[in-house]
Design a protein around this motif. Structure first.
Motif, PDB file in Angstrom:
ATOM      1  N   GLU A  23       0.834  -1.211   0.000  1.00 38.42           N
ATOM      2  CA  GLU A  23       0.000   0.000   0.000  1.00 38.42           C
ATOM      3  C   GLU A  23       0.869   1.263   0.000  1.00 38.42           C
ATOM      4  O   GLU A  23       0.541   2.241  -0.666  1.00 38.42           O
ATOM      5  CB  GLU A  23      -0.953   0.009   1.191  1.00 38.42           C
ATOM      6  CG  GLU A  23      -1.965   1.140   1.106  1.00 38.42           C
ATOM      7  CD  GLU A  23      -3.079   1.016   2.126  1.00 38.42           C
ATOM      8  OE1 GLU A  23      -4.065   1.741   1.973  1.00 38.42           O
ATOM      9  OE2 GLU A  23      -2.971   0.208   3.075  1.00 38.42           O
ATOM     10  N   ASN A  27       0.720   4.112  -2.897  1.00 39.23           N
ATOM     11  CA  ASN A  27       0.548   5.534  -2.584  1.00 39.23           C
ATOM     12  C   ASN A  27       1.714   6.370  -3.090  1.00 39.23           C
ATOM     13  O   ASN A  27       1.521   7.506  -3.532  1.00 39.23           O
ATOM     14  CB  ASN A  27       0.344   5.735  -1.088  1.00 39.23           C
ATOM     15  CG  ASN A  27      -1.002   5.215  -0.623  1.00 39.23           C
ATOM     16  OD1 ASN A  27      -1.969   5.179  -1.373  1.00 39.23           O
ATOM     17  ND2 ASN A  27      -1.069   4.777   0.617  1.00 39.23           N
ATOM     18  N   GLN A  35      -6.033   7.754  -5.893  1.00 35.59           N
ATOM     19  CA  GLN A  35      -6.229   6.336  -5.568  1.00 35.59           C
ATOM     20  C   GLN A  35      -6.298   5.443  -6.807  1.00 35.59           C
ATOM     21  O   GLN A  35      -6.880   4.357  -6.770  1.00 35.59           O
ATOM     22  CB  GLN A  35      -7.462   6.130  -4.672  1.00 35.59           C
ATOM     23  CG  GLN A  35      -7.323   6.804  -3.316  1.00 35.59           C
ATOM     24  CD  GLN A  35      -6.098   6.295  -2.552  1.00 35.59           C
ATOM     25  OE1 GLN A  35      -6.007   5.116  -2.263  1.00 35.59           O
ATOM     26  NE2 GLN A  35      -5.156   7.179  -2.244  1.00 35.59           N
ATOM     27  N   TRP A  77      -6.493   0.543  -6.174  1.00 37.00           N
ATOM     28  CA  TRP A  77      -5.857  -0.222  -5.111  1.00 37.00           C
ATOM     29  C   TRP A  77      -6.249  -1.695  -5.150  1.00 37.00           C
ATOM     30  O   TRP A  77      -5.415  -2.589  -5.005  1.00 37.00           O
ATOM     31  CB  TRP A  77      -6.153   0.410  -3.749  1.00 37.00           C
ATOM     32  CG  TRP A  77      -5.730  -0.435  -2.590  1.00 37.00           C
ATOM     33  CD1 TRP A  77      -6.527  -0.899  -1.594  1.00 37.00           C
ATOM     34  CD2 TRP A  77      -4.418  -0.945  -2.313  1.00 37.00           C
ATOM     35  NE1 TRP A  77      -5.778  -1.666  -0.713  1.00 37.00           N
ATOM     36  CE2 TRP A  77      -4.481  -1.715  -1.134  1.00 37.00           C
ATOM     37  CE3 TRP A  77      -3.186  -0.844  -2.959  1.00 37.00           C
ATOM     38  CZ2 TRP A  77      -3.385  -2.366  -0.582  1.00 37.00           C
ATOM     39  CZ3 TRP A  77      -2.083  -1.496  -2.403  1.00 37.00           C
ATOM     40  CH2 TRP A  77      -2.193  -2.246  -1.234  1.00 37.00           C
ATOM     41  N   LYS A  81      -3.718  -4.781  -5.657  1.00 38.75           N
ATOM     42  CA  LYS A  81      -3.609  -5.909  -4.723  1.00 38.75           C
ATOM     43  C   LYS A  81      -3.713  -7.240  -5.470  1.00 38.75           C
ATOM     44  O   LYS A  81      -3.019  -8.191  -5.125  1.00 38.75           O
ATOM     45  CB  LYS A  81      -4.694  -5.835  -3.644  1.00 38.75           C
ATOM     46  CG  LYS A  81      -4.401  -4.823  -2.569  1.00 38.75           C
ATOM     47  CD  LYS A  81      -5.252  -5.008  -1.324  1.00 38.75           C
ATOM     48  CE  LYS A  81      -6.720  -4.937  -1.575  1.00 38.75           C
ATOM     49  NZ  LYS A  81      -7.533  -4.933  -0.343  1.00 38.75           N
TER      50      LYS A  81
END
Length: 92
Positions: A23, A27, A35, A77, A81
């Motif tokens: 994460e 970022n 995002q 995001w 992932k």
């Protein structure tokens, strides 16, 4: 090791060596803090992962095409992932 595995491995090395968590990496590369990773932000990630400049644009497009599940031509995001989990599975 296929080309895709090699590229994902380089991304994993970048994330592992330079960030405490995936994460934090996401970022860091999300320069506009929306995002989502744009193609330009994905290219920067690939550059930092030492992917050859010759193929960086093509690889960025393929990553977005492969992991962009909602069709907005960006990597959010959740999609990031998914890519990270694929990296971890290819390690096992």
């Amino acid at each position: 090791m296929t080309t895709e595995e090699s590229i994902l491995n380089k991304i994993q090395i970048l994330i592992t060596n330079h960030f405490q968590t995936p994460e934090m990496a996401f970022n860091f590369f999300d320069e506009d803090n929306d995002q989502k990773l744009t193609k330009a932000e994905t290219v920067k990630l690939l550059k930092d992962a030492e992917i050859s400049g010759f193929i960086r644009g093509i690889v960025s497009s393929k990553l977005i095409e492969g992991y962009d599940k909602n069709g907005d031509e960006l990597i959010d995001w959740e999609e990031f992932k998914t890519a990270i989990s694929k990296i971890k599975k290819s390690d096992s």
